[in-house]
Design a protein around this motif. Structure first.
Motif, PDB file in Angstrom:
ATOM      1  N   HIS A 125       0.854  -1.192   0.000  1.00 24.90           N
ATOM      2  CA  HIS A 125       0.000   0.000   0.000  1.00 24.90           C
ATOM      3  C   HIS A 125       0.883   1.233   0.000  1.00 24.90           C
ATOM      4  O   HIS A 125       2.058   1.191   0.381  1.00 24.90           O
ATOM      5  N   ALA A 145      -3.157  -2.236  -2.431  1.00 26.32           N
ATOM      6  CA  ALA A 145      -4.228  -1.311  -2.107  1.00 26.32           C
ATOM      7  C   ALA A 145      -4.406  -0.330  -3.258  1.00 26.32           C
ATOM      8  O   ALA A 145      -3.496  -0.121  -4.068  1.00 26.32           O
ATOM      9  N   VAL A 203      -7.354  -3.788  -4.126  1.00 28.94           N
ATOM     10  CA  VAL A 203      -8.516  -3.675  -3.251  1.00 28.94           C
ATOM     11  C   VAL A 203      -8.466  -2.317  -2.551  1.00 28.94           C
ATOM     12  O   VAL A 203      -7.405  -1.685  -2.487  1.00 28.94           O
ATOM     13  N   ALA A 206      -8.563  -0.070   2.974  1.00 31.66           N
ATOM     14  CA  ALA A 206      -9.115  -0.579   4.227  1.00 31.66           C
ATOM     15  C   ALA A 206      -9.344  -2.086   4.198  1.00 31.66           C
ATOM     16  O   ALA A 206      -9.511  -2.713   5.254  1.00 31.66           O
ATOM     17  N   GLU A 207      -9.329  -2.664   3.000  1.00 31.72           N
ATOM     18  CA  GLU A 207      -9.607  -4.100   2.871  1.00 31.72           C
ATOM     19  C   GLU A 207      -8.360  -4.923   2.565  1.00 31.72           C
ATOM     20  O   GLU A 207      -8.440  -6.132   2.362  1.00 31.72           O
ATOM     21  N   GLU A 209      -5.724  -5.922   4.376  1.00 38.97           N
ATOM     22  CA  GLU A 209      -5.390  -6.977   5.336  1.00 38.97           C
ATOM     23  C   GLU A 209      -6.325  -8.174   5.186  1.00 38.97           C
ATOM     24  O   GLU A 209      -5.869  -9.324   5.151  1.00 38.97           O
ATOM     25  N   LYS A 210      -7.617  -7.913   5.073  1.00 43.32           N
ATOM     26  CA  LYS A 210      -8.583  -9.001   4.901  1.00 43.32           C
ATOM     27  C   LYS A 210      -8.332  -9.746   3.589  1.00 43.32           C
ATOM     28  O   LYS A 210      -8.345 -10.986   3.556  1.00 43.32           O
ATOM     29  N   ALA A 211      -8.094  -9.017   2.522  1.00 42.28           N
ATOM     30  CA  ALA A 211      -7.849  -9.647   1.220  1.00 42.28           C
ATOM     31  C   ALA A 211      -6.572 -10.475   1.252  1.00 42.28           C
ATOM     32  O   ALA A 211      -6.502 -11.554   0.639  1.00 42.28           O
ATOM     33  N   GLU A 214      -7.295 -13.746   3.042  1.00 44.77           N
ATOM     34  CA  GLU A 214      -8.053 -14.650   2.168  1.00 44.77           C
ATOM     35  C   GLU A 214      -7.138 -15.279   1.121  1.00 44.77           C
ATOM     36  O   GLU A 214      -7.272 -16.465   0.791  1.00 44.77           O
TER      37      GLU A 214
END
Length: 265
Positions: A125, A145, A203, A206-207, A209-211, A214
């Protein structure tokens, strides 16, 4: 692993359990300096690679704060020493063999990330400049990011990318595009990075880390031995293996796996 070196390098290293093996997360943790890199950081990276447990299946490299890494810490752009380390100008004053040996040690901090023993992911990012771009390129996969800015700044500073970045860049985006990215020194954003194959996907920041989590789950979900063999085959193809050699390597890998399944090792 040298814990004192790790502590002063600006890196964090964490291990977490997966269903079959473990995940290692390396965090560049100098947010006040936009995770600017140093020789200590490269030595610590090399030490992590040497000490990585065999059961690690995935390595994630990320940056704390507003950026992945803004490149080499500017204080090393000097002809003197910094914290007992030679500045860039000092390398040019050394005998060629000595300077070559020092730079080769720096490169080792990045090179192990291409070892097919495990898959490596750069979660990128903000700024990924110079050494930051090359660190991301050292990984197998990049997820970014939407605020990412890649830049190979070295040629505009009278230098070359010397941390192993030229090989993966050419094999990722092609020779002509690599020439343009390096010599222009321009920024490559998220949309373009995905379009040219530099990033797997982009992505919202903000997403990220989640992405990334996954992606780790999807890449580490199968049998470990098959994953290692497949990574080895794919990595060799990027190095120019001809089709006949690739076919032969596939046969050998498959036979190793089948023999292991049959208990005939």
């Amino acid at each position: 692993m040298d814990l004192d070196l790790l502590a002063r390098s600006g890196l964090r290293f964490d291990l977490t359990d997966l269903a079959d093996g473990r995940r290692a997360t390396i965090t560049l943790d100098r947010p006040d300096k936009l995770n600017a890199q140093s020789p200590d950081m490269w030595d610590a990276l090399r030490g992590i690679g040497e000490a990585l447990p065999d059961d690690v299946r995935v390595v994630v490299v990320r940056g704390a704060g507003r950026a992945f890494s803004a490149g080499l810490d500017r204080k090393y752009f000097t002809t003197g020493e910094v914290d007992g380390r030679p500045g860039i100008g000092s390398l040019g004053a050394m005998p060629e063999e000595e300077a070559d040996e020092i730079i080769a040690c720096f490169q080792e901090g990045f090179a192990w990330l291409r070892d097919p023993a495990r898959v490596t992911i750069a979660a990128v990012h903000g700024h990924a400049i110079g050494a930051g771009f090359q660190l991301a390129l050292a990984c197998d996969v990049r997820i970014v990011a939407d605020d990412v800015q890649f830049c190979m700044a070295e040629p505009r500073l009278g230098l070359v990318p010397d941390l192993g970045g030229t090989f993966p860049l050419v094999h990722t985006v092609g020779y002509a595009r690599a020439v343009e990215i390096c010599l222009s020194g321009r920024r490559v954003g998220a949309e373009e990075a995905v379009a040219i194959g530099l990033a797997l996907r982009a992505v919202p920041a903000a997403e990220l880390e989640k992405a990334t989590d996954e992606l780790v789950e999807s890449l580490a979900g199968g049998p470990r031995a098959a994953a290692r063999e497949t990574l080895g085959l794919l990595a060799a193809c990027t190095e120019g293996r001809d089709p006949a050699a690739a076919f032969a390597a596939e046969r050998k890998a498959q036979i190793r796996l089948l023999r292991a399944m049959a208990g005939n090792t």
